[in-house]
Write an enzyme that holds these catalytic residues in place. Structure first.
Site, PDB file in Angstrom:
ATOM      1  N   SER A  88       0.783  -1.224   0.041  1.00  0.00           N
ATOM      2  CA  SER A  88       0.063  -0.108   0.097  1.00  0.00           C
ATOM      3  C   SER A  88       0.790   1.222  -0.016  1.00  0.00           C
ATOM      4  O   SER A  88       1.555   1.405  -0.787  1.00  0.00           O
ATOM      5  CB  SER A  88      -1.094  -0.083   1.109  1.00  0.00           C
ATOM      6  OG  SER A  88      -1.977   0.820   1.170  1.00  0.00           O
ATOM      7  N   ASP A 108      -5.739  -4.388  -2.324  1.00  0.00           N
ATOM      8  CA  ASP A 108      -4.642  -4.333  -1.208  1.00  0.00           C
ATOM      9  C   ASP A 108      -3.556  -5.172  -0.583  1.00  0.00           C
ATOM     10  O   ASP A 108      -4.506  -6.320  -0.272  1.00  0.00           O
ATOM     11  CB  ASP A 108      -5.313  -3.226  -0.158  1.00  0.00           C
ATOM     12  CG  ASP A 108      -4.362  -2.763   0.716  1.00  0.00           C
ATOM     13  OD1 ASP A 108      -3.220  -3.057   0.871  1.00  0.00           O
ATOM     14  OD2 ASP A 108      -4.653  -1.470   1.209  1.00  0.00           O
TER      15      ASP A 108
END
Length: 293
Positions: A73, A186
């Site tokens: 991320s 993610d």
């Protein structure tokens, strides 16, 4: 019968001595301690990922060498920037100037509310090179396969844009990224910190940088969903901690996920946490030098 024995034949003794000498010398070589190769694994946290720049700034100031760097991320963005040759100060400036519109555009879609196509333009300005094989420091980026739930690691070769976008695609907010037949989201959905990936890239000592979740009362549905993901991630925390030799946790708990306006405070938090970890890191190198002496 006489007990006299003839002297050994030099033709047989010489090779024997050579074999023994090589065995002894080989043992001496094997006793040499392995060099310390630090792998830095950076966790996510959206705007709070700016704290990673503070950690890198202290490491650079104190000449702590980084063998490889991995990220998830926001940590993937910082890791890629550093691996490409961007300095901690350049990363810090970009992080402080960054706004949500630099990485996402609100839209109405079946799979998410935000498109991340514009993130590539931001990355093109920040990164010095765009391919894994061209990085100055070995880079690893982790995403999650939405179909299987398994982590997907990227390293070695190829463009970094889609892997980074995928690693940043928070489910429900950002639209997933389709890459090589996989629908990716993610990386923190499958592994909060990519410590194991740093090991795979050759690290002997892994430093994981963990950004604690903000301790705030949920104010909207996004905060509730975010909190649910955090609770879920705690159940896999032992996995990445077991791969870490040291965990650095900047105190960013009082700062929200979109705290771009608090960049200087985030950097200071990263610096303070890294500074506190320096004695333990320096002991690794001192121990290696003492064993080699």
């Amino acid at each position: 019968m006489s007990n006299f024995s003839a002297p050994p034949d030099p033709r047989t003794v010489s090779p024997f001595r050579s074999i023994v000498r090589r065995m002894v010398e080989g043992d001496r070589v094997s006793e040499k301690p392995a060099p310390v190769r630090i792998g830095l694994a950076l966790g996510g946290g959206f705007a709070r990922g700016i704290a990673h720049a503070g950690v890198l700034r202290i490491f650079e100031k104190h000449h702590i060498p980084i063998h490889c760097i991995t990220g998830i991320s926001a940590g993937a963005i910082v890791a890629a920037a550093y691996a490409s040759g961007a300095s901690p100060d350049e990363i810090a400036r970009a992080g402080c100037a960054m706004r949500f519109r630099d990485v996402g555009r609100w839209t109405l879609g079946r799979l998410g509310l935000v498109r991340s196509d514009c993130m590539q333009r931001f990355l093109e300005r920040l990164l010095k090179t765009y391919r894994f094989e061209e990085m100055y420091t070995p880079l690893g980026v982790m995403a999650t396969d939405l179909s299987t739930g398994e982590p997907v690691a990227f390293s070695g070769n190829g463009l970094v844009f889609d892997p980074i976008r995928a690693s940043c695609s928070y489910p429900g907010l950002f639209q997933p990224v389709r890459h090589r037949g996989q629908l990716l989201v993610d990386g923190a959905m499958s592994m909060e910190i990519p410590a194991a990936l740093a090991r795979q890239l050759g690290a002997t000592h892994v430093i994981s940088v963990y950004l604690p979740a903000p301790q705030i009362e949920p104010r909207n549905v996004f905060d509730i969903v975010n909190r649910c993901f955090q609770i879920m991630q705690r159940r896999s925390e032992d996995r990445w901690r077991s791969e870490s030799d040291l965990v650095i946790a900047p105190d960013v708990r009082g700062m929200d996920w979109n705290a771009f306006g608090q960049g200087s405070r985030l950097i200071e938090a990263g610096e303070a946490a890294a500074r506190a970890a320096l004695p333990e890191i320096e002991e690794w190198f001192a121990g290696t030098q003492a064993r080699a002496a």
